[in-house]
Design an enzyme around this catalytic site. Structure first.
Site, PDB file in Angstrom:
ATOM      1  N   VAL A 123      25.962  27.338  45.266  1.00 37.18           N
ATOM      2  CA  VAL A 123      25.618  25.975  44.568  1.00 37.18           C
ATOM      3  C   VAL A 123      24.084  26.179  44.457  1.00 37.18           C
ATOM      4  CG1 VAL A 123      25.821  23.533  44.537  1.00 37.18           C
ATOM      5  CG2 VAL A 123      27.537  24.753  45.719  1.00 37.18           C
ATOM      6  N   ASP A 155      24.713  41.697  35.434  1.00 29.49           N
ATOM      7  CA  ASP A 155      25.669  40.633  35.218  1.00 29.49           C
ATOM      8  C   ASP A 155      24.875  39.825  34.101  1.00 29.49           C
ATOM      9  OD1 ASP A 155      27.761  38.914  35.231  1.00 29.49           O
ATOM     10  OD2 ASP A 155      26.993  37.653  36.979  1.00 29.49           O
ATOM     11  N   GLY A 169      24.058  23.553  39.223  1.00 37.55           N
ATOM     12  CA  GLY A 169      24.870  24.668  38.888  1.00 37.55           C
ATOM     13  C   GLY A 169      25.344  25.160  39.867  1.00 37.55           C
ATOM     14  N   GLY A 205      30.728  31.318  42.133  1.00 39.34           N
ATOM     15  CA  GLY A 205      31.444  31.930  43.103  1.00 39.34           C
ATOM     16  C   GLY A 205      30.264  32.237  44.235  1.00 39.34           C
TER      17      GLY A 205
END
Length: 425
Positions: free
Chosen positions: A146, A259, A140, A143
């Site tokens: 990683v 989020d 995955g 922003g």
């Protein structure tokens, strides 16, 4: 004539060489010991700075504490204000210098290595576990950085998030995630196992969830029939709701995720969901109705009052959860510019169909067996209540869990269809 270039029968140059060799060896041993000691002290202090709080370390001769707040063996998640942090100064309490004894270093090492909620990993350990952070181990990215699949020496599989250092953002996200879920253990929240901070490198080590994320299963090209049946989708929904309810109602201070979206819902082989990615999370104390912050999140998933004012509380997560449930029911993205103009925005399209008594048309056509009318009505009403424009009228996540379990129907004594039609849009 006596040979003046011998000593005890040995050539004087040989003796001098041996002496220099022994001296150099002793100096090298001392330097190695000093470097190891400094490296450990640096790691311990770096932990204090990055994690934002540490468990209280037992004091003794040569150890002093500043700004200590005793919470009965440790500080709560978030640690309160910076003034309540435990700052351990190793050395003479009068001088405050970093000159610990060997026994103190050993004791401090033991405390930090087993702080009670996570392990400190050295960067070299994680490099080996990820095969040098190679591309084939990437599972995955975004922003924030990683995520790599990693195999530890004991053969356990973990996920390592390598944070990108953009103007100090890695340091901020590192601290936020450690504070938000460092001590949290819940079956519907991804577990933080450990952490690494060396130089500018910031790594977080999580439990490995082996079935991808919800976005991949909802929007991937998986054939004419989705493997996500209605029952599986409701199981994922309920698990996500339970995880959020724990963040909002089971912790002190409460955690607002900020989020919630399908890509942040991880799935295991049994379709159990785990909320992940706490890099934007905020802590909300018991006396605070909201926190004012810069608007962050994903377009199409952010509560309107938060987007317009920056005032954030758990109701913002509830709104985002409502959008997520719409996405789960319909199989559509929150915003999709590939669709006709009236269908670009999921919320507007969803509301219009429900209001015109065409609620069955919002169900993902890739679901082989359609839900019962009662199950669909319950799910639709939960969506509509969660995205109420009046944040005060939105249910708490604990109430959402009861609704999804069928313990409490959203509206008692009133026809569900009537309530859907009379809903204010």
């Amino acid at each position: 004539m006596a040979n003046n270039k011998t000593f005890l029968g040995l050539n004087i140059y040989t003796v001098v060489g041996v002496v220099f060799f022994v001296a150099a060896l002793l100096l090298l041993v001392c330097l190695c010991a000093r470097i190891r000691r400094r490296r450990f002290i640096h790691s311990a202090l770096l932990y204090d700075r990055c994690a934002g709080y540490v468990a209280k370390i037992q004091t003794g001769p040569g150890v002093s504490e500043k700004r200590v707040k005793d919470e009965g063996g440790g500080t709560p998640i978030g640690g309160g204000n910076e003034g309540d942090m435990v700052v351990v100064v190793v050395g003479s309490s009068s001088q405050g210098s970093l000159s610990p004894s060997a026994s103190m270093v050993s004791s401090l090492s033991s405390e930090v290595a087993n702080i009670g909620w996570g392990r400190w990993y050295m960067l070299r350990e994680l490099e080996i576990a990820t095969n040098g952070f190679c591309e084939k181990n990437v599972i995955g990215e975004g922003g924030y950085g990683v995520v790599y699949r990693a195999v530890l020496p004991d053969c356990s599989v973990v996920a390592v998030k390598s944070l990108l250092d953009k103007k100090g953002q890695a340091e901020k996200e590192f601290k936020v995630e450690v504070e938000a879920i460092g001590k949290v253990r819940h079956k519907n929240l991804v577990g933080l196992i450990g952490y690494c901070a060396e130089g500018t490198q910031r790594k977080l080590v999580y439990e490995y969830v082996d079935n991808g994320n919800l976005e991949q299963w909802l929007h991937g090209n998986l054939g004419p029939v989705s493997p996500l049946t209605w029952d599986i989708r409701m199981k994922i929904t309920l698990g996500t709701a339970k995880g959020l309810a724990y963040l909002h109602e089971g912790l002190e201070p409460k955690v607002v995720h900020r989020d919630i979206k399908s890509s942040n819902i991880l799935l295991d082989k049994k379709w159990n969901s785990k909320v992940s990615d706490f890099g934007l999370a905020k802590l909300l104390g018991p006396d605070a109705s909201h926190v004012t912050t810069r608007v962050m999140g994903t377009f199409g998933c952010v509560a309107p009052e938060y987007a317009s004012t920056g005032m954030l509380n758990e109701g913002s997560d509830v709104y985002s959860f409502g959008i997520l449930l719409m996405e789960i029911i319909s199989g559509r993205r929150p915003v999709d510019y590939a669709r006709p103009p009236r269908e670009v925005n999921l919320v507007e399209w969803f509301k219009s169909l429900v209001a015109s008594r065409r609620g069955d048309e919002v169900v993902d056509p890739l679901i082989d067996v359609q839900p019962s009318p009662r199950a669909l009505k319950r799910a639709l009403l939960v969506c509509l209540r969660c995205i109420d424009l009046d944040a005060k009228k939105r249910p708490k996540m604990g109430q959402v869990v009861h609704m999804l379990e069928g313990v409490e129907f959203p509206f008692h004594g009133v026809s569900p269809i009537f309530k859907i039609r009379s809903f204010t849009f």
